[in-house]
Design an enzyme around this catalytic site. Structure first.
Site, mmCIF file in Angstrom:
data_model
loop_
_atom_site.group_PDB
_atom_site.id
_atom_site.type_symbol
_atom_site.label_atom_id
_atom_site.label_comp_id
_atom_site.label_asym_id
_atom_site.label_seq_id
_atom_site.Cartn_x
_atom_site.Cartn_y
_atom_site.Cartn_z
ATOM 1 N N GLY A 53 0.837 -1.220 -0.008
ATOM 2 C CA GLY A 53 -0.107 0.075 -0.068
ATOM 3 C C GLY A 53 0.862 1.289 -0.075
ATOM 4 N N TYR A 85 3.844 -2.944 2.400
ATOM 5 C CA TYR A 85 3.329 -2.211 3.501
ATOM 6 C C TYR A 85 2.847 -3.366 4.676
ATOM 7 C CZ TYR A 85 0.203 0.985 6.255
ATOM 8 O OH TYR A 85 -0.227 1.601 7.143
ATOM 9 N N GLU A 173 3.988 -11.144 -5.936
ATOM 10 C CA GLU A 173 2.940 -11.232 -6.879
ATOM 11 C C GLU A 173 3.150 -10.778 -8.264
ATOM 12 O OE1 GLU A 173 3.155 -9.371 -4.467
ATOM 13 O OE2 GLU A 173 2.046 -7.362 -4.877
ATOM 14 N N SER A 226 -25.292 -8.830 -23.938
ATOM 15 C CA SER A 226 -24.783 -7.846 -24.687
ATOM 16 C C SER A 226 -23.809 -8.628 -25.808
ATOM 17 C CB SER A 226 -23.926 -6.875 -24.018
ATOM 18 O OG SER A 226 -22.673 -7.713 -23.460
ATOM 19 N N ASP A 230 -18.857 -11.388 -20.124
ATOM 20 C CA ASP A 230 -19.390 -11.648 -18.783
ATOM 21 C C ASP A 230 -20.758 -12.189 -19.095
ATOM 22 O OD1 ASP A 230 -16.876 -10.903 -17.943
ATOM 23 O OD2 ASP A 230 -17.434 -9.048 -17.331
#
Ligand code: XMP
Length: 519
Positions: A53, A85, A173, A226, A230
């Site tokens: 962060g 952080y 990551e 649409s 998704d």
């Protein structure tokens, strides 16, 4: 199912941590740093990761965790991994010290391993890692020891093996830390001892069962389809669960790419056998409502409202024939729902996105089967359920469609001109095998006229701009360095074959400071 919770301290990579954990086969969710302990307890995590962060732990205003959090994890023996952080916060709150360092470290650095430990197992003595920090650990709390260092950071990773607490200054990551996945895998496997139960096949089976139970034997669902990834995956999943009791409403707003409405109907009606696929041609109404409108936000607002109006009308009509329509499905996915602290703090509204989000006063129960999934998981599920690549691997297309690619006033003629040019562009890009390499590529209609010459005649026509970008998540993007000869071929075809354009420009702006769409 075993679960890892990522606590969000506003780092830009929070979703990335959670995605990596899922890729490693363990389910993961994000919680905000100020979430109630009772919510965390209910999740029953097997391990917790504190994200990075932008804050500094000694700044009173920056987020901290409640003492009760540490008592809970220690009492339950829940392994803890702090990143950046999070790495500082654990030290700061458990009795060590953090200080600003005179040399900030940003970018790739060599990490020197000091110990053979469970977290760093499988790493060589020297590994490349990616750093981004100003503060660093000066003194560790009791019972902690350093396990890795860099040239400027003597405590780049630490452990407290008895209490299962670990911290890393760098970011495991990101792909710039090549062995990052081994570290995360060690944490979930060797330290948190999670079972790898997060498999999409299991998810599909369970989700179909849940939908059948929730909807019952008789009720029906409506869905605004649409043709985007998704809503399409939501449709096939629901169809698998309840068959023709799913009603899909596809609205042709007149702002689609050439033949788009035909393609979508072909896939869902012909290939997948959806018998309750309701096609609504609303081109006229949309164009009427958009007449004379030039302001981009106003266009977006009108398109959103018109869509809702049509959808509501159709629902009422369907309810007359099918009184058991009880559910409204939406293709919401995890990042739509869980904004990380970094994105939710974003101050200025740049564009209001229109994503078929419907009002809740429709008195229908909402069903969102993909709400815990990431985009790549949604794609994999769609593929498994038989959606073809033309739906699954398509470039993102904005809800307001060509309205935000037709600058200034929208007319049918302008849209048709744009559609023709865009069709040629797509044909050439696909022929060249470049479609899958690009995040997006499209044409834009510029309402400016310039002079040209065709044969012996003067022309006075509009400009077509081409936008092609490479991106990972659309937050940032760089313009694609397309081959000159390809661009020449595309430009020549557009000018020769499309009546209405006599000039083609290539957009060389990056995001930021530009955006991907023009409006
Ligand atoms: P911008 O133009 O903001 O776009 O850089 C970022 C990404 O979002 C897409 N986009 C939209 N997607 N509804 C959507 O679902 C919208 O209203 C919308 N507007 C932009 C854009 O195509 C790009 O991928």
């Amino acid at each position: 199912m075993d679960k890892i919770i990522v606590i969000d301290f506003g780092g830009q990579y929070c979703h990335l941590i959670s995605r990596r954990i899922r890729e490693l086969g363990v389910y993961s969710e994000i919680l905000p740093h100020d979430c109630k302990l009772s919510i965390l307890k209910k999740k029953n995590p097997k391990g917790i990761i504190l994200s990075g962060g932008p804050g500094s732990v000694y700044n009173n205003r920056d987020p901290k965790l409640h003492d009760k959090f540490y008592s809970y994890v220690q009492f339950q023996n829940i392994p803890l991994l702090g990143i950046c952080y999070g790495h500082h916060l654990i030290v700061h709150q458990l009795g060590g010290t953090i200080e600003p360092h005179n040399r900030k470290e940003y970018g790739k650095t060599i990490l020197y391993k000091l110990e053979e430990t469970p977290l760093l197992k499988g790493l060589h003595d020297e590994e490349v890692v990616w750093m981004s920090h100003g503060d660093q650990v000066k003194k560790l709390p009791k019972a902690f020891r350093p396990i890795a260092e860099t040239n400027t950071c003597p405590i780049a990773a630490y452990e407290n093996e008895e209490q299962y607490i670990y911290g890393v200054q760098f970011h495991p990551e990101v792909t710039n830390t090549p062995k990052g996945n081994i570290i995360l895998s060690n944490f979930i496997d060797k330290i948190a001892k999670c079972k790898k139960e997060w498999r999409l096949e299991n998810w599909i089976q369970k989700s179909i069962g849940d939908i059948q139970e929730q909807v019952g034997q008789k009720n029906r669902i409506i869905l605004g389809l649409s043709g985007g990834v998704d809503s399409s995956v939501t449709a096939v999943l629901l169809h698998e669960a309840i068959g023709d009791r799913l009603h899909c409403i596809f609205v042709n707003n007149g702002l689609l790419r050439k033949n788009e409405e035909k393609k979508v109907q072909k896939v869902f009606k012909d290939k997948l056998g959806f018998s309750n696929f309701h096609y609504i041609d609303a081109e006229k109404l949309f164009l009427e409502n958009l007449k004379g409108i030039e302001d981009p936000e106003e266009k977006r607002r009108i398109i959103g409202h018109t869509f809702i109006e049509i959808f509501e009308q159709k629902t009422i009509e369907l309810e007359h024939s099918y009184p058991n329509i009880e559910f409204l499905a939406q293709g919401t996915i995890y990042p739509d729902r869980v904004e990380t602290s970094a994105t939710s703090k974003a101050s200025a509204k740049i564009k209001s996105h229109h994503n078929l989000t419907l009002p809740n006063d429709m008195k229908l129960q909402i069903i969102e089967p993909l709400k815990n999934l990431y985009k790549d998981e949604v794609r994999r599920i769609g593929r498994k359920l038989g959606l073809p690549s033309i739906i699954i691997d398509r470039h993102p297309f904005p809800g307001p469609g060509l309205a935000v690619r037709c600058i200034g006033e929208i007319t049918k003629q302008r849209l048709d001109t744009l559609r023709e040019a865009d069709y040629i562009l797509m044909e050439e890009i696909k022929k060249e095998g470049l479609y899958d390499e690009l995040w997006q590529i499209f044409c834009v209609f510029l309402p400016l006229k310039t002079v040209g010459v065709m044969g012996d005649y003067r022309t006075y026509q509009n400009i077509c701009a081409i936008r092609a970008v490479e991106s990972r998540d659309a937050m940032t993007a760089s313009f694609a360095r397309l081959d000159w000869e390809l661009l020449e071929r595309i430009g020549t075809r557009i000018i020769n074959e499309v009546d209405g354009f006599n000039r083609v420009l290539y957009d060389i702006s990056n995001k930021p400071p530009s955006t991907i769409e023009f409006e």
